[in-house]
Design an enzyme around this catalytic site. Structure first.
Site, PDB file in Angstrom:
ATOM      1  N   SER A  98      -6.400  -4.777   0.653  1.00 24.75           N
ATOM      2  CA  SER A  98      -5.181  -3.987   0.856  1.00 24.75           C
ATOM      3  C   SER A  98      -3.915  -4.819   1.019  1.00 24.75           C
ATOM      4  O   SER A  98      -2.816  -4.251   1.078  1.00 24.75           O
ATOM      5  CB  SER A  98      -5.354  -3.069   2.073  1.00 24.75           C
ATOM      6  OG  SER A  98      -6.227  -2.003   1.758  1.00 24.75           O
ATOM      7  N   LYS A 150      -1.322  -4.022  -1.565  1.00 28.63           N
ATOM      8  CA  LYS A 150      -0.370  -2.916  -1.448  1.00 28.63           C
ATOM      9  C   LYS A 150       1.080  -3.395  -1.348  1.00 28.63           C
ATOM     10  O   LYS A 150       1.976  -2.827  -1.973  1.00 28.63           O
ATOM     11  CB  LYS A 150      -0.722  -2.044  -0.240  1.00 28.63           C
ATOM     12  CG  LYS A 150      -2.000  -1.224  -0.385  1.00 28.63           C
ATOM     13  CD  LYS A 150      -2.280  -0.421   0.868  1.00 28.63           C
ATOM     14  CE  LYS A 150      -3.393   0.607   0.661  1.00 28.63           C
ATOM     15  NZ  LYS A 150      -4.708   0.006   0.441  1.00 28.63           N
ATOM     16  N   TYR A 172      -3.145   6.218   7.217  1.00 32.69           N
ATOM     17  CA  TYR A 172      -3.384   5.158   6.237  1.00 32.69           C
ATOM     18  C   TYR A 172      -4.260   5.689   5.113  1.00 32.69           C
ATOM     19  O   TYR A 172      -5.333   6.247   5.362  1.00 32.69           O
ATOM     20  CB  TYR A 172      -4.049   3.967   6.911  1.00 32.69           C
ATOM     21  CG  TYR A 172      -4.250   2.787   6.002  1.00 32.69           C
ATOM     22  CD1 TYR A 172      -3.172   2.201   5.359  1.00 32.69           C
ATOM     23  CD2 TYR A 172      -5.513   2.275   5.785  1.00 32.69           C
ATOM     24  CE1 TYR A 172      -3.351   1.111   4.528  1.00 32.69           C
ATOM     25  CE2 TYR A 172      -5.706   1.179   4.961  1.00 32.69           C
ATOM     26  CZ  TYR A 172      -4.625   0.606   4.323  1.00 32.69           C
ATOM     27  OH  TYR A 172      -4.800  -0.473   3.494  1.00 32.69           O
TER      28      TYR A 172
END
Length: 379
Positions: A58, A61, A169
């Site tokens: 992640s 991102k 999230y």
């Protein structure tokens, strides 16, 4: 004691305590790299180095968010314009409100999804390891897991709340990656390479592994100790994951952070206008706290700054009060599923990364080590 000796000692102790098999940490201030060093092994035999390749998960991102903000700066897409023209699939998304015994309660989303919502985790997208209802729905409907990189994993998964009415999230950056590809007419890998990686000299960051001889292996922490995990993302995915598909190195990622801390410019290359970056670093969500995991094999409960109020910027999590590590308000930070972590101050005073390749995510020992390293850098 020098900064190098302090952090070297922290890393060595974490290895001795069995927190992970290996780590690499790097930190910088406005002028230079102030620490670069590791401990333990990356694959059972090789030492961690600043060019060791790891799954960013992640931490992808934030990179994809910068690419999206570049398109906002150019006027290609607006932060608050409904994105259904670019992503018509979003218009058909349903909200999973819960279950009536064995029957899911689904309804069509009433609010158009925007780019701002996707970047700030307010669009209603979720992850199954953080939502029992979503996990149940995906299992019952045989929806692929997020790591399989099949379009059905995002297109067929419902939202977990009405867009714009909550904060959780989720996998909204997968949609952002798809939007970038459609808006630019080229695949996400090519676009990121030309607009982010090449300008910053991020030579080892890619969807895929540029040099397998430098690849760190993933390990799982089990009751019996650390166990090597045969993990790798699919070589031929149905889509390039804007939410977690990149591999990269500590050295590359610190360059990316240095650009953010320097107002959008690095070594003479400007990636974002300073005013666009400053606006993106502000809070764009409600304050949130601990995220409870419903899948202990994937993640512990997530609370990266215990006791500190945090919200989402458009680039990652930001703290809304000063932390015990003396992190100033508005510092952007986040992490990757194999226990990689970063921070970057909005004014570029400090930035740092800690890389490991360990699951489950949010390992308390790694989070504690990261906090100690940050405190040492700020001392």
């Amino acid at each position: 004691m020098t900064l190098a000796k302090t952090i070297d000692g922290l890393l060595a102790k974490a290895i001795d305590d069995g927190v992970s098999a290996g780590f690499y940490a790097m930190a910088a201030n406005r002028d230079r790299i102030v620490f670069s060093g590791g401990a333990g092994t990356s694959d059972g035999t090789s030492p961690w180095r600043e060019d060791t390749i790891a799954w960013l998960a992640s931490m992808t991102k934030s990179i994809v968010a910068v690419a999206a903000l570049q398109l906002v700066e150019r006027g290609v897409i607006g932060l608050d314009t409904p994105t259904t023209d670019v992503l018509p699939e979003l218009a058909a998304l349903q909200v999973l409100e819960g279950y009536d015994e064995e029957t899911p309660r689904l309804r069509t989303a009433r609010t158009p999804v925007t780019l701002r919502m996707l970047l700030s985790h307010t669009a209603g997208t979720g992850y199954s390891f953080l939502s029992a209802n979503l996990a149940r729905y995906q299992q019952e409907n045989k929806i692929p897991t997020s790591l399989e990189l099949k379009l059905a994993s995002i297109v067929d998964s419902p939202l977990v709340y009405e867009p714009g009415t909550g904060t959780m999230y989720g996998n909204g950056l997968e949609w952002v990656g798809l939007a970038i590809a459609r808006l630019t007419g080229r695949d996400l890998a090519t676009h990121l390479r030309e607009t982010v990686f090449d300008p910053l000299g991020m030579v080892d960051t890619a969807f895929g592994i540029v040099d397998r001889s430098r690849l760190a292996s993933v390990q799982a922490k089990t009751p019996d100790g650390l166990v090597a995990l045969p993990f790798e993302l699919p070589a031929e995915p149905e889509f390039l994951s804007g939410g977690g598909g990149l591999y990269g190195t500590p050295r590359d990622y610190l360059r990316f952070l240095q650009m953010l801390g320097a107002g959008g410019v690095f070594n003479g290359a400007r990636l974002l206008a300073s005013e666009v970056l400053t606006a993106a670093q502000q809070s764009h969500s409600a304050v949130f706290g601990r995220a409870a995991s419903v899948d202990p094999a994937t993640s512990h409960d997530i609370d990266l700054l215990p006791g500190t109020s945090v919200s989402w910027s458009l680039l990652g999590m930001r703290n809304e009060e000063r932390t015990p590590q003396d992190r100033p308000v508005g510092t952007v930070a986040w992490a990757g599923g194999a226990n990689c972590y970063y921070w970057v101050d909005a004014d570029g005073a400090t930035a740092g990364v800690l890389f490991a390749q360990l699951v489950p995510f949010a390992d308390p020992g790694v989070i504690g080590l990261f906090a100690d390293i940050e405190q040492a850098v700020r001392a």
